[in-house]
Enzyme design. Structure first.
Site, PDB file in Angstrom:
ATOM      1  N   GLY A 237      -4.919   5.634  -5.492  1.00  0.00           N
ATOM      2  CA  GLY A 237      -4.597   4.223  -5.707  1.00  0.00           C
ATOM      3  C   GLY A 237      -3.261   3.926  -6.340  1.00  0.00           C
ATOM      4  O   GLY A 237      -2.842   2.759  -6.385  1.00  0.00           O
ATOM      5  N   GLU A 271      -7.046  11.881  -6.500  1.00  0.00           N
ATOM      6  CA  GLU A 271      -7.089  11.724  -5.031  1.00  0.00           C
ATOM      7  C   GLU A 271      -5.937  10.857  -4.533  1.00  0.00           C
ATOM      8  O   GLU A 271      -6.156   9.858  -3.851  1.00  0.00           O
ATOM      9  CB  GLU A 271      -8.418  11.076  -4.602  1.00  0.00           C
ATOM     10  CG  GLU A 271      -9.671  11.832  -4.983  1.00  0.00           C
ATOM     11  CD  GLU A 271     -10.953  11.056  -4.633  1.00  0.00           C
ATOM     12  OE1 GLU A 271     -10.855   9.875  -4.238  1.00  0.00           O
ATOM     13  OE2 GLU A 271     -12.034  11.631  -4.762  1.00  0.00           O
ATOM     14  N   ARG A 274      -1.155   7.605  -0.823  1.00  0.00           N
ATOM     15  CA  ARG A 274       0.117   6.904  -0.702  1.00  0.00           C
ATOM     16  C   ARG A 274       1.192   7.443  -1.661  1.00  0.00           C
ATOM     17  O   ARG A 274       2.350   7.595  -1.264  1.00  0.00           O
ATOM     18  CB  ARG A 274      -0.128   5.421  -1.039  1.00  0.00           C
ATOM     19  CG  ARG A 274       1.029   4.498  -0.730  1.00  0.00           C
ATOM     20  CD  ARG A 274       0.762   3.111  -1.321  1.00  0.00           C
ATOM     21  NE  ARG A 274      -0.562   2.602  -1.030  1.00  0.00           N
ATOM     22  CZ  ARG A 274      -0.895   1.941   0.071  1.00  0.00           C
ATOM     23  NH1 ARG A 274       0.009   1.677   0.965  1.00  0.00           N
ATOM     24  NH2 ARG A 274      -2.129   1.526   0.241  1.00  0.00           N
ATOM     25  N   TYR A 314      -2.026  -6.351   6.369  1.00  0.00           N
ATOM     26  CA  TYR A 314      -1.995  -6.735   4.950  1.00  0.00           C
ATOM     27  C   TYR A 314      -0.809  -7.622   4.615  1.00  0.00           C
ATOM     28  O   TYR A 314      -0.528  -7.834   3.432  1.00  0.00           O
ATOM     29  CB  TYR A 314      -1.855  -5.514   4.040  1.00  0.00           C
ATOM     30  CG  TYR A 314      -2.730  -4.334   4.310  1.00  0.00           C
ATOM     31  CD1 TYR A 314      -4.119  -4.429   4.293  1.00  0.00           C
ATOM     32  CD2 TYR A 314      -2.160  -3.078   4.522  1.00  0.00           C
ATOM     33  CE1 TYR A 314      -4.904  -3.313   4.510  1.00  0.00           C
ATOM     34  CE2 TYR A 314      -2.950  -1.956   4.735  1.00  0.00           C
ATOM     35  CZ  TYR A 314      -4.318  -2.079   4.726  1.00  0.00           C
ATOM     36  OH  TYR A 314      -5.093  -0.973   4.925  1.00  0.00           O
ATOM     37  N   CYS A 340       1.418  -8.157  22.544  1.00  0.00           N
ATOM     38  CA  CYS A 340       1.091  -9.568  22.773  1.00  0.00           C
ATOM     39  C   CYS A 340       0.153 -10.105  21.705  1.00  0.00           C
ATOM     40  O   CYS A 340      -1.033 -10.354  21.960  1.00  0.00           O
ATOM     41  CB  CYS A 340       0.511  -9.723  24.166  1.00  0.00           C
ATOM     42  SG  CYS A 340       1.701  -9.194  25.398  1.00  0.00           S
ATOM     43  N   TYR A 368      -0.424   5.613   5.718  1.00  0.00           N
ATOM     44  CA  TYR A 368      -1.114   4.571   6.482  1.00  0.00           C
ATOM     45  C   TYR A 368      -0.219   4.033   7.596  1.00  0.00           C
ATOM     46  O   TYR A 368      -0.249   2.850   7.912  1.00  0.00           O
ATOM     47  CB  TYR A 368      -1.626   3.454   5.548  1.00  0.00           C
ATOM     48  CG  TYR A 368      -2.469   4.027   4.431  1.00  0.00           C
ATOM     49  CD1 TYR A 368      -3.742   4.524   4.698  1.00  0.00           C
ATOM     50  CD2 TYR A 368      -1.976   4.154   3.125  1.00  0.00           C
ATOM     51  CE1 TYR A 368      -4.510   5.110   3.696  1.00  0.00           C
ATOM     52  CE2 TYR A 368      -2.731   4.739   2.122  1.00  0.00           C
ATOM     53  CZ  TYR A 368      -3.989   5.214   2.415  1.00  0.00           C
ATOM     54  OH  TYR A 368      -4.743   5.808   1.430  1.00  0.00           O
TER      55      TYR A 368
HETATM   56  C1  LIG Z   1      -8.030   5.860   0.428  1.00  0.00           C
HETATM   57  C2  LIG Z   1      -8.636   6.662  -0.661  1.00  0.00           C
HETATM   58  C3  LIG Z   1      -7.827   7.351  -1.568  1.00  0.00           C
HETATM   59  C4  LIG Z   1      -6.322   7.293  -1.551  1.00  0.00           C
HETATM   60  O1  LIG Z   1      -5.818   6.053  -1.881  1.00  0.00           O
HETATM   61  P1  LIG Z   1      -4.239   5.881  -2.119  1.00  0.00           P
HETATM   62  O2  LIG Z   1      -4.121   4.459  -2.483  1.00  0.00           O
HETATM   63  O3  LIG Z   1      -3.571   6.202  -0.847  1.00  0.00           O
HETATM   64  O4  LIG Z   1      -3.860   6.793  -3.214  1.00  0.00           O
HETATM   65  C5  LIG Z   1      -8.447   8.117  -2.530  1.00  0.00           C
HETATM   66  N1  LIG Z   1      -9.799   8.205  -2.605  1.00  0.00           N
HETATM   67  C6  LIG Z   1     -10.602   7.548  -1.745  1.00  0.00           C
HETATM   68  C7  LIG Z   1     -12.064   7.695  -1.880  1.00  0.00           C
HETATM   69  C8  LIG Z   1     -10.053   6.762  -0.749  1.00  0.00           C
HETATM   70  O5  LIG Z   1     -10.861   6.116   0.089  1.00  0.00           O
END
Ligand SMILES: *Cc1c(COP(=O)(O)O)cnc(C)c1O
Length: 413
Positions: A237, A271, A274, A314, A340, A368
């Site tokens: 995130g 995790e 991005r 988005y 289109c 993404y």
């Molecule tokens: C999409 C996702 C991430 C990665 O999110 P980023 O914003 O790209 O860091 C991590 N964990 C889970 C469970 C996700 O669905």
């Protein structure tokens, strides 16, 4: 890693003009050095704190990207068995894989168990029971963590917020308590952790702290009942700068997490998606036409929403960079594709001075981007290239129409 040299935009030491001439457009171009730099910076930010990076495969699942990260020691966060197969095909270590997602099918749970993955991030009580039953069939045990939905507002775009009670993700706090107690009774699952993932492109750190605080209250309560935890998975995130966002430093992020753990002996799993690959990619596209409608300027390029969906989905901002700077006056333009749909734009209201035939690069398209691409309007998906210093590797060839048609057939009459 993407810089102008003698007026021409380069990826590391390779000119994007040369790349477009050799490989055509639209093409995704990734910088290996940038991916490595981001991985190492995040790793170093956590220093002595026991931690493990589990790259979120869905951000960019190209085998070369997975390979580069695997070589650095990264594990992986997957959301489907297709992603597990990719990790394995890229030479990744399946024992450093965590499996997230609200809808894991039986065959996916089975495959992941067969590969002895590190942890299942369980998103519902029903999934826990299903996993226990499948582990019983296979005479094995599954390591699990519950993905808790801490009901925290990540203050990001609603489509990429995942830790609010209205979102489908995770298990609410009261249900998590009862589900952990139940997990402790099940013969074929072993509790190893707790986790959350509250959203994407978070520019503030407070929501991370709030979410981890909620997790730690659960950990304390359950520990007192004799349930033990080895890790806390804080999800991904972390934001990158697309426009003018103030983005937290990796050190600040690490510090906020350390503080929230408050001395508890838990390994931190991260995790990021991005934050590792977003800045490492551009989408190179060529201008087909320029046109004016009652004084409004459009730059029509050969990339479209099927190649890079984020602006349409988005309303996301990506910088638009001319590959070769042209002297003269820039005017305000919308950069649009051939698809289109009126939502088919890559950028709106940008000052540009470009003509038909010019190349432009859509910046920060490493995450993404290709992964969300489609064949809408029967367009072939772009090629993907990885640059390593002065070398250029085609890590996915451009699709052909034959590729698209190969899966289809006519009815008998
Ligand atoms: C999409 C996702 C991430 C990665 O999110 P980023 O914003 O790209 O860091 C991590 N964990 C889970 C469970 C996700 O669905």
């Amino acid at each position: 890693m993407f810089e102008y040299r003698q007026g021409v935009l380069h990826a590391e030491a390779v000119s994007l003009e040369a790349i477009a001439d050799a490989h055509g457009t639209p093409t995704y171009v990734y910088s290996r050095a940038r991916i490595e730099e981001r991985y190492r910076a995040l790793h170093e930010a956590f220093g002595d704190t026991p931690h493990g990076i589990r790259y979120a495969v869905k951000a960019n699942s190209n085998l070369a990207v997975l390979h580069v990260l695997g070589q650095l020691g990264s594990g992986f966060d997957i959301v489907s068995c297709g992603e597990l197969e990719r990790v394995i095909a890229a030479g990744g270590d399946s024992t450093k894989v965590v499996f997230s997602g609200v809808g894991k099918r039986d065959d996916e749970l089975r495959l992941a168990l067969t590969h002895d993955i590190e942890c299942f991030n369980i998103e519902s009580p029903a999934e826990l029971d299903r996993l226990n039953a499948i582990a019983e069939e296979l005479k094995t045990t599954a390591r699990v963590a519950l993905r808790v939905n801490p009901d925290v507002d990540p203050r990001t775009h609603p489509y990429i917020s995942t830790g609010l009670r209205d979102n489908k993700f995770g298990i609410d706090v009261p249900t998590a308590l009862s589900t952990y107690r139940r997990a402790a009774e099940l013969p074929r699952v072993g509790i190893v952790g707790i986790g959350c993932h509250i959203g994407s492109q978070l520019t503030e750190l407070a929501p991370f702290a709030e979410a981890i605080d909620a997790l730690m209250r659960l950990v304390d309560q359950l520990t007192a009942e004799g349930i033990t935890f080895e890790h806390v998975d804080v999800g991904g995130g972390l934001a990158i700068r697309y426009r003018d966002e103030k983005v937290p430093e990796l050190n600040e992020y690490a510090e906020v997490i350390r503080r929230a753990l408050d001395g508890r002996k838990l390994k931190v799993l991260l995790e990021p998606g991005r934050a590792l690959v977003g800045e490492a990619g551009v989408l190179v596209t060529r201008v087909i036409y320029t046109k004016d409608n009652l004084g409004k300027h459009f730059v029509v390029v050969d990339a479209a929403m099927n190649d890079l969906l984020r602006p349409a989905l988005y309303d996301a901002w990506h910088d638009v960079l001319p590959v070769r700077r042209r002297p003269g006056n820039a005017v305000s333009c919308d950069v649009v594709g051939p698809v289109c749909e009126s939502a088919d734009f890559l950028a709106k209201g940008r000052k540009l001075n470009v003509r038909a035939g010019d190349l432009i690069a859509i910046a920060n398209a490493g995450a993404y981007g290709f992964g969300m691409s489609s064949n809408y309007n029967s367009r072939n998906r772009p090629a993907e290239l990885m640059i390593d210093a002065d070398e250029c590797f085609e890590v996915r060839r451009r699709e052909t129409l034959a590729d698209q048609l190969a899966l289809e057939s006519l009815p008998p009459t």
